[in-house]
Design an enzyme around this catalytic site. Structure first.
Site, PDB file in Angstrom:
ATOM      1  N   ASP A  43      -0.305   6.018  -4.726  1.00 33.89           N
ATOM      2  CA  ASP A  43       1.091   6.432  -4.901  1.00 33.89           C
ATOM      3  C   ASP A  43       1.370   7.731  -4.133  1.00 33.89           C
ATOM      4  OD1 ASP A  43       3.385   5.910  -7.409  1.00 33.89           O
ATOM      5  OD2 ASP A  43       3.467   7.738  -6.212  1.00 33.89           O
ATOM      6  N   ARG A  45       3.411   9.965  -4.492  1.00 30.34           N
ATOM      7  CA  ARG A  45       3.802  11.159  -5.254  1.00 30.34           C
ATOM      8  C   ARG A  45       2.620  11.879  -5.895  1.00 30.34           C
ATOM      9  NH1 ARG A  45       7.567   7.737  -9.062  1.00 30.34           N
ATOM     10  NH2 ARG A  45       5.667   6.497  -8.880  1.00 30.34           N
ATOM     11  N   HIS A  97      -1.836   7.745 -13.183  1.00 32.18           N
ATOM     12  CA  HIS A  97      -0.570   8.479 -13.351  1.00 32.18           C
ATOM     13  C   HIS A  97       0.448   7.611 -14.082  1.00 32.18           C
ATOM     14  CE1 HIS A  97       1.784   6.372 -10.122  1.00 32.18           C
ATOM     15  NE2 HIS A  97       0.559   6.024  -9.767  1.00 32.18           N
ATOM     16  N   CYS A 100       2.886   4.243 -12.906  1.00 31.29           N
ATOM     17  CA  CYS A 100       2.101   3.576 -11.859  1.00 31.29           C
ATOM     18  C   CYS A 100       2.631   2.152 -11.606  1.00 31.29           C
ATOM     19  CB  CYS A 100       0.624   3.527 -12.255  1.00 31.29           C
ATOM     20  SG  CYS A 100      -0.428   2.838 -10.946  1.00 31.29           S
TER      21      CYS A 100
END
Ligand code: CO
Length: 208
Positions: A43, A45, A97, A100
């Site tokens: 991801d 981020r 996270h 997700c």
């Protein structure tokens, strides 16, 4: 972000590093001796180094969709073996996270082609913990819990490897299960009990 911008950014970054230390890249090129292995989600981020505040050379990083450690994945297995046997890292972090997309996709019934066998690993985590998960009525809460349980199971997958069992006899290795909370920027330590997990699984997964 345009590719041209990135090349420009790189030039600026090189200049800023050299301004502080003219030997920065000469030293960087000498070799690496990171003390941690970080396995996280791809991801965009969840920026491994930035959120941990570590610089180049400090963390050996492996990222894939939903931070999985399947035992048939040659890439993940090679990373773990190299990190433990050659780089001699002492800490292994599995970081999931909230929010997700990989875990979300595994919670839905959709045929996603080549992603099916990859996401199957998460469905297996769901099946393993179905009693606990089915008891959570709120879907958002169930989603969060699956993200946490997926991290725990991937920690267990790391502990099942011969590399870690071997390394742990020579020196103390620690496995950390984390969840990154995108909405606050905080790292949540799931505080997995490495020694207890190791003791519990050794009867079946003892490799040498
Ligand atoms: Co993800």
């Amino acid at each position: 972000m345009k590719i041209k911008e990135i090349i420009k950014n790189n030039k600026k970054w090189v200049e800023s590093k050299l301004e502080l230390d003219k030997d920065y890249f000469t030293n960087l090129a000498k070799g690496q001796s990171p003390s941690i292995l970080y396995i996280g989600c791809s991801d965009s981020r969840v920026t491994a180094e930035e959120m941990m505040g570590v610089g180049p050379g400090e963390a050996f990083v492996h990222r894939n969709i939903a931070n999985l450690v399947p035992n048939t994945d040659l890439s993940a297995m090679s990373v773990i073996t190299y990190a433990l046997e050659h780089l001699k890292v002492n800490d292994i972090i599995i970081c999931g996270h909230y929010g997700c997309g990989g875990v979300k996709a595994a919670m839905q019934s959709a045929d996603l082609g080549i992603l099916n066998p990859w996401l199957r690993n998460i469905r297996d985590v769901y099946r393993l913990h179905s009693d606990e998960l089915m008891a959570i009525e709120n879907e958002e809460e169930r989603y969060k819990r699956l993200i946490e349980l997926n991290v725990v199971e991937q920690c267990i997958n790391v502990i099942k490897t011969s590399s870690i069992q071997k390394a742990n006899r020579e020196r103390k290795i620690k496995v950390h299960g984390w969840v990154f909370d995108l909405s606050s920027g905080q790292i949540i330590d799931l505080e997995i009990n490495f020694d207890k997990i190791l003791a519990n699984i050794m009867e079946i997964y003892h490799l040498d």
